[in-house]
Write an enzyme that holds these catalytic residues in place. Structure first.
Site, short mmCIF file in Angstrom:
data_model
loop_
_atom_site.label_atom_id
_atom_site.label_comp_id
_atom_site.label_asym_id
_atom_site.label_seq_id
_atom_site.Cartn_x
_atom_site.Cartn_y
_atom_site.Cartn_z
N CYS A 181 0.80 -1.23 0.00
CA CYS A 181 0.00 0.00 0.00
C CYS A 181 0.83 1.28 0.00
O CYS A 181 0.52 2.22 -0.73
CB CYS A 181 -0.98 -0.01 1.16
SG CYS A 181 -0.25 0.13 2.81
N HIS A 239 -2.72 1.44 6.88
CA HIS A 239 -2.97 1.45 5.44
C HIS A 239 -2.68 2.85 4.92
O HIS A 239 -2.87 3.84 5.64
CB HIS A 239 -4.41 1.04 5.12
CG HIS A 239 -4.69 0.96 3.66
ND1 HIS A 239 -3.87 0.31 2.78
CD2 HIS A 239 -5.71 1.47 2.90
CE1 HIS A 239 -4.36 0.39 1.55
NE2 HIS A 239 -5.47 1.10 1.61
N ASP A 264 -7.29 5.68 -3.72
CA ASP A 264 -6.49 4.56 -3.23
C ASP A 264 -6.14 3.62 -4.38
O ASP A 264 -7.00 2.93 -4.91
CB ASP A 264 -7.26 3.80 -2.15
CG ASP A 264 -6.40 2.79 -1.41
OD1 ASP A 264 -5.27 2.54 -1.85
OD2 ASP A 264 -6.86 2.26 -0.38
#
Length: 644
Positions: A181, A239, A264
């Site tokens: 991530c 995250h 994202d």
């Protein structure tokens, strides 16, 4: 002056490459349209490519073509045959934009609509979010959350976006291996800023992954305290995503949802059939407006889902341990402007935990999302037909016992009747409080030491069964391996703390933790005499890396050699094998340079001396990455100011 028909003169700057599959990449089209009242006056236009690109920090890409950023002025010179007379001559420079319907990769179905939509940051943001990952296309990065990174680099290896984008370009747009991530987010931030869209990287600690979109995360534990059965729902240790600043006229003409938007690029769930996420307005997330696109329910759950812990009994039945409304979404952070300081932006995502406003927002989010939730619950109901049948069978048995006058006990209340008059209420015993105390800083290469402390307000002795489990966890909240476990029987005395040491030797955890980020210690406590009331406490330990020293000596000047040194000592009583050192630093060192060091014996030090020649002024950082058989990607940094 006689008025003539306007004359159009257009200049195009294009970039057109091919995917390995033959599909075209995004073409960047910049068009200038000039209208002049007298065609004889106009001879051409000077783009000042070198000067403009230098101002826009794009000169490293090209000085022959004009490449400019959004929201930043640039200079053009219109060439005329004579001096321009403002009282007589007329000149118009116009730009036209169109198209706001969003669809990912519409260039395949409607190339013209795709080009017209590239002025829209909402569309561009969604496309970039999809293009950064390679889950369903030839994107920049291939994700890997396993334990083997053969054929590429571990995600922890990377120190910047430049090396990744360069490798992607040089390898004819084959996905770079590998990312997770924070790598996806870092690369997307770079690309968004290149296109002139203000962007920043955001980290959410204790971040929920709500796979079934019911805004609740269920976690399961076995009797010995370890994390039980795998579920698609999880709580990540952290995250990382990005925020892009843009208007949202598609959601409100009043600007209610303008500003920072969550995007994202990490491939988690499909959005309109593609692995991308956002843009989701932060204003919608803060207010619980889960009916606002794009992907707002998923992002809302990441920062504000409720969580429920369940005990899985040997017969497969579930017992609720506890529910939490404040576990998810902690210390949401971004980097300060102009420094490396952390800025906490949690209150821009949700109201303060524990306040009534936060519960109101959560209920609003559930209400607005209820149609989707009802569909999910119907699907879950079908999956649990077997469990439901068992529950109905149990309820039938209970009713049968009641008809026969046999008392039964369910949970905390006994509902049997004696002579038709008395109902017995069994109160739970006083709660057992569990806490961890740090004995020493958890450092990779040394034994990890914690102290477990139990306490209670009970006025009687409490015989307890204590299960302690230590596990290696991925940062995504999934189990990577068991390290050690222990079951104890102790008595908690009234008014006194019960203290026990927890020691995890390096020799025991080194292999399970090699490719992991988190050491989870779980403690499950049950009252020996009243085992229906389990107590659970967990702590996630992030092991600190052994120190590595990076030094640049003296004052540093542009295009002038400067001495540097990197030093590392083996901290364990084992030989470190296959040691490598990678050096990088934009403005100080072009590209990445990898040095194979061989083996490093116990308590021996490596010291590498070299020099750098800075090619960019300003604040610059030199990064060293040390990797070996027992330690993965230990980072060291040195930041200096390069004078012109």
């Amino acid at each position: 002056m006689t008025r003539r028909n306007p004359v159009e003169s257009a200049r195009y700057v294009t970039h057109n490459r091919k995917w390995p599959s033959g599909k075209p990449m995004m073409k960047i089209l910049l068009t200038y349209v000039f209208f002049i009242s007298d065609v004889s006056l106009f001879t051409g236009v000077e783009l000042h490519c070198e000067a403009n690109n230098e101002e826009h920090h794009t000169s490293e890409i090209s000085v022959e073509k004009l490449i400019v950023r959004r929201v930043q002025s640039f200079t053009l010179t219109l060439k005329l045959t004579q001096a321009f007379q403002t009282d007589k001559d007329q000149l118009f420079i116009t730009t036209t934009t169109a198209g706001d319907e969003l669809a990912i990769y519409k260039h395949e179905d409607d190339p013209a609509d795709d080009v017209s939509a590239r002025c829209n940051p909402i569309y561009v943001g969604r496309v970039i979010s999809a293009m950064i990952n390679s889950e369903d296309d030839c994107g920049v990065l291939e994700g890997n959350w396993g334990r083997s990174f053969e054929g590429g680099h571990a995600p922890t290896h990377w120190t910047g976006s430049s090396a990744i984008l360069t490798e992607w370009l040089e390898n004819q747009f084959e996905p770079v291996k590998y990312g997770q991530c924070w790598v996806f987010a870092g690369v997307m931030c770079t690309v968004m800023r290149f296109f002139g869209i203000p962007c920043r990287v955001v980290t959410n600690f204790s971040s929920a992954h709500d796979n079934n979109a019911n805004l609740t995360i269920d976690r399961y534990h076995s009797l010995d305290g370890i994390v039980g059965k795998e579920t698609k729902d999880s709580i990540w240790n952290f995250h990382v995503w990005v925020e892009g600043w843009m208007r949202r006229p598609d959601m409100s003409k009043d600007g209610d949802y303008d500003g920072w938007q969550v995007l994202d690029p990490t491939p988690q769930e499909l959005s309109q059939g593609v692995f991308c996420c956002g843009p989701s307005p932060k204003a919608a997330i803060l207010n619980g407006d889960t009916d606002i696109k794009y992907d707002t329910p998923f992002v809302f759950a990441e920062v504000n889902a409720d969580s429920v812990d369940w005990l899985v009994k040997p017969d497969g039945s579930l017992e609720k341990i506890e529910a939490s409304t404040d576990l998810v979404g902690q210390h949401i952070s971004t980097k300060a402007v102009g420094s490396d300081a952390r800025v906490d932006i949690t209150n821009t995502y949700k109201p303060e935990e524990g306040k009534i406003d936060e519960r109101v927002v959560f209920r609003r989010a559930v209400f607005k999302h209820f149609k989707h939730l009802n569909k999910i619950r119907e699907e879950e109901k079908k999956k649990r037909e077997t469990e439901t049948l068992e529950i109905h069978t149990l309820e039938t048995e209970i009713r049968e016992m009641e008809r026969n006058g046999i008392p039964n006990r369910i949970g905390n209340v006994s509902t049997g009747e004696t002579d038709g008059e008395t109902t017995e209420v069994i109160l739970p015993p006083p709660k057992v409080s569990i806490r961890f105390e740090e004995v020493s800083k958890p450092i990779n290469g040394k034994d990890v030491s914690q102290k477990l402390v139990l306490s209670s307000e009970s006025t009687a002795d409490r015989p307890l069964i204590i299960n302690i489990a230590v596990q290696a966890m991925n940062y995504t909240g999934h189990l990577a391996g068991n390290i050690q476990g222990e079951k104890l029987e102790k008595t908690l005395l009234p008014g006194k703390d019960l203290t026990m040491p927890i020691v995890v030797p390096f020799s025991v955890y080194s292999k399970p933790m090699l490719e992991c980020d988190i050491m989870k210690i779980s403690v499950l406590v049950k009252d020996k005499e009243k085992p229906d009331h389990p107590y659970l406490r967990e702590v996630d330990l992030v092991l600190l890396d052994p120190p590595i020293s990076v030094t640049i000596f003296g004052k540093v000047k542009l295009k002038t050699p400067a001495n540097a040194e990197i030093s590392f000592m083996n901290p364990v009583n084992e030989t470190l094998k296959n040691c490598t050192l990678t050096i990088s630093g934009t403005g100080l060192w072009k590209g990445e340079y990898e040095i194979k060091l061989g083996d490093l014996k116990p308590n021996r030090r490596i010291r590498l001396k070299f020099y750098i020649v800075p090619y960019k002024s300003g604040e610059r950082t030199l990064t060293a990455d040390f990797d070996c058989s027992l330690f993965r990607d230990i980072k060291g940094l040195c930041t200096v100011t390069v004078r012109p």
